[in-house]
Scaffold this motif. Structure first.
Motif, PDB file in Angstrom:
ATOM      1  N   LEU A 274      -5.444  95.229 -44.103  1.00 25.04           N
ATOM      2  CA  LEU A 274      -5.303  93.806 -44.440  1.00 25.04           C
ATOM      3  C   LEU A 274      -6.203  93.427 -45.611  1.00 25.04           C
ATOM      4  O   LEU A 274      -5.779  92.713 -46.521  1.00 25.04           O
ATOM      5  N   ALA A 275      -7.428  93.919 -45.601  1.00 21.93           N
ATOM      6  CA  ALA A 275      -8.346  93.620 -46.705  1.00 21.93           C
ATOM      7  C   ALA A 275      -7.821  94.189 -48.012  1.00 21.93           C
ATOM      8  O   ALA A 275      -7.918  93.542 -49.065  1.00 21.93           O
ATOM      9  N   ALA A 276      -7.234  95.386 -47.965  1.00 21.32           N
ATOM     10  CA  ALA A 276      -6.711  96.016 -49.176  1.00 21.32           C
ATOM     11  C   ALA A 276      -5.528  95.241 -49.743  1.00 21.32           C
ATOM     12  O   ALA A 276      -5.479  94.969 -50.948  1.00 21.32           O
ATOM     13  N   VAL A 277      -4.558  94.876 -48.894  1.00 24.38           N
ATOM     14  CA  VAL A 277      -3.361  94.204 -49.433  1.00 24.38           C
ATOM     15  C   VAL A 277      -3.675  92.803 -49.949  1.00 24.38           C
ATOM     16  O   VAL A 277      -2.978  92.306 -50.833  1.00 24.38           O
ATOM     17  N   LYS A 278      -4.726  92.175 -49.432  1.00 21.13           N
ATOM     18  CA  LYS A 278      -5.120  90.861 -49.944  1.00 21.13           C
ATOM     19  C   LYS A 278      -5.554  90.934 -51.408  1.00 21.13           C
ATOM     20  O   LYS A 278      -5.527  89.929 -52.112  1.00 21.13           O
ATOM     21  N   LEU A 279      -5.943  92.108 -51.868  1.00 19.84           N
ATOM     22  CA  LEU A 279      -6.395  92.281 -53.247  1.00 19.84           C
ATOM     23  C   LEU A 279      -5.247  92.511 -54.225  1.00 19.84           C
ATOM     24  O   LEU A 279      -5.448  92.476 -55.426  1.00 19.84           O
ATOM     25  N   PHE A 280      -4.038  92.752 -53.723  1.00 17.50           N
ATOM     26  CA  PHE A 280      -2.892  93.042 -54.579  1.00 17.50           C
ATOM     27  C   PHE A 280      -2.118  91.754 -54.862  1.00 17.50           C
ATOM     28  O   PHE A 280      -1.479  91.212 -53.960  1.00 17.50           O
ATOM     29  N   PRO A 281      -2.115  91.264 -56.090  1.00 13.61           N
ATOM     30  CA  PRO A 281      -1.390  90.024 -56.386  1.00 13.61           C
ATOM     31  C   PRO A 281       0.120  90.156 -56.200  1.00 13.61           C
ATOM     32  O   PRO A 281       0.813  89.156 -56.025  1.00 13.61           O
ATOM     33  N   GLN A 282       0.636  91.377 -56.196  1.00 12.48           N
ATOM     34  CA  GLN A 282       2.068  91.595 -55.993  1.00 12.48           C
ATOM     35  C   GLN A 282       2.497  91.241 -54.572  1.00 12.48           C
ATOM     36  O   GLN A 282       3.654  90.912 -54.335  1.00 12.48           O
ATOM     37  N   VAL A 283       1.569  91.334 -53.621  1.00 10.60           N
ATOM     38  CA  VAL A 283       1.874  91.032 -52.217  1.00 10.60           C
ATOM     39  C   VAL A 283       1.703  89.532 -52.020  1.00 10.60           C
ATOM     40  O   VAL A 283       0.598  89.007 -52.050  1.00 10.60           O
ATOM     41  N   ILE A 284       2.841  88.850 -51.804  1.00 11.67           N
ATOM     42  CA  ILE A 284       2.772  87.398 -51.649  1.00 11.67           C
ATOM     43  C   ILE A 284       2.836  86.968 -50.185  1.00 11.67           C
ATOM     44  O   ILE A 284       2.566  85.818 -49.873  1.00 11.67           O
ATOM     45  N   GLU A 285       3.203  87.887 -49.297  1.00 12.45           N
ATOM     46  CA  GLU A 285       3.159  87.633 -47.858  1.00 12.45           C
ATOM     47  C   GLU A 285       2.830  88.937 -47.153  1.00 12.45           C
ATOM     48  O   GLU A 285       3.280  90.000 -47.567  1.00 12.45           O
ATOM     49  N   CYS A 286       2.074  88.836 -46.082  1.00 13.57           N
ATOM     50  CA  CYS A 286       1.781  89.980 -45.218  1.00 13.57           C
ATOM     51  C   CYS A 286       1.808  89.482 -43.781  1.00 13.57           C
ATOM     52  O   CYS A 286       1.075  88.563 -43.428  1.00 13.57           O
ATOM     53  N   HIS A 287       2.670  90.092 -42.985  1.00 15.05           N
ATOM     54  CA  HIS A 287       2.809  89.719 -41.582  1.00 15.05           C
ATOM     55  C   HIS A 287       2.421  90.907 -40.709  1.00 15.05           C
ATOM     56  O   HIS A 287       2.879  92.028 -40.953  1.00 15.05           O
ATOM     57  N   THR A 288       1.597  90.679 -39.708  1.00  8.29           N
ATOM     58  CA  THR A 288       1.297  91.695 -38.711  1.00  8.29           C
ATOM     59  C   THR A 288       2.369  91.589 -37.639  1.00  8.29           C
ATOM     60  O   THR A 288       2.637  90.490 -37.140  1.00  8.29           O
ATOM     61  N   LEU A 289       2.983  92.724 -37.301  1.00  5.54           N
ATOM     62  CA  LEU A 289       4.123  92.720 -36.398  1.00  5.54           C
ATOM     63  C   LEU A 289       3.827  93.432 -35.087  1.00  5.54           C
ATOM     64  O   LEU A 289       2.953  94.285 -35.012  1.00  5.54           O
ATOM     65  N   MET A 290       4.622  93.093 -34.086  1.00  8.20           N
ATOM     66  CA  MET A 290       4.674  93.853 -32.841  1.00  8.20           C
ATOM     67  C   MET A 290       5.942  94.686 -32.914  1.00  8.20           C
ATOM     68  O   MET A 290       6.953  94.221 -33.434  1.00  8.20           O
ATOM     69  N   GLY A 291       5.903  95.892 -32.421  1.00  2.07           N
ATOM     70  CA  GLY A 291       7.112  96.708 -32.430  1.00  2.07           C
ATOM     71  C   GLY A 291       6.891  98.030 -33.126  1.00  2.07           C
ATOM     72  O   GLY A 291       5.786  98.580 -33.125  1.00  2.07           O
ATOM     73  N   ASP A 292       7.948  98.537 -33.761  1.00  2.00           N
ATOM     74  CA  ASP A 292       7.939  99.876 -34.348  1.00  2.00           C
ATOM     75  C   ASP A 292       7.094  99.999 -35.606  1.00  2.00           C
ATOM     76  O   ASP A 292       6.657 101.083 -35.957  1.00  2.00           O
ATOM     77  N   VAL A 293       6.932  98.900 -36.342  1.00  2.00           N
ATOM     78  CA  VAL A 293       6.100  98.927 -37.543  1.00  2.00           C
ATOM     79  C   VAL A 293       4.961  97.932 -37.381  1.00  2.00           C
ATOM     80  O   VAL A 293       5.021  97.033 -36.557  1.00  2.00           O
TER      81      VAL A 293
END
Length: 161
Positions: free
Chosen positions: A87-106
């Motif tokens: 989570l800390a890493a993807v917050k640094l990437f401006p290309q990532v405009i949304e990040c969702h933590t999921l339950m399930g297979d991924v």
């Protein structure tokens, strides 16, 4: 602590969701209230975090970001630091405009905007796949957006502070 959204709050929020640049006088007129009351309500909604900010919504295609990628990320393990580090890493990437933590297979769903498929390939190999603990990334290219809104379906009632 919970608070109540009454009908006036909902009218104000709906108007602001449509156009956050509306002057207080116009909001008051359209909401059938006084300027002072509307100003106080907006301040309360800002102070309690119901309104997180006021922004311009851009057309990603018109600013050169014509490729939207939806990526599902599966982690190799769920150790104590692996997920927070991702989570800390993807917050640094401006290309990532949304990040969702999921339950399930991924574990995560990412919404990524880039200018081209080649740019995504470079991002994939040089950044995303190099985050420690990433086991698998499955990506799909969005061909079109049928629904694209920031407006929430509001109703009168309780909200969390």
């Amino acid at each position: 602590m919970d608070q109540e959204l009454d009908a006036l709050d909902v009218r104000i929020l709906d108007l602001l969701q449509r156009d956050a640049s509306l002057p207080i006088a116009e909001i008051a007129e359209q909401a059938a209230s006084s300027r002072t009351v509307v100003w106080r309500r907006i301040q309360r909604l800002l102070d309690t975090g119901v309104i997180r900010g006021r922004v311009a919504v851009l057309d990603h295609r018109k600013v050169g970001l014509g490729v939207m990628v939806i990526s599902h990320v599966k982690m190799a393990r769920h150790g104590r630091d692996v997920l927070p580090n991702f989570l800390a890493a993807v917050k640094l990437f401006p290309q990532v405009i949304e990040c969702h933590t999921l339950m399930g297979d991924v574990d995560f769903l990412l919404k990524i905007l880039v200018g081209s498929i080649e740019e995504y390939e470079q991002f994939f190999w040089q950044k995303l796949s190099k985050i420690e603990g990433v086991q698998e990334i499955s990506s799909s290219i969005s061909m079109s957006q049928t629904v694209n809104t920031t407006r929430l379906p509001l109703r009168v009632g309780r909200v969390k502070e």
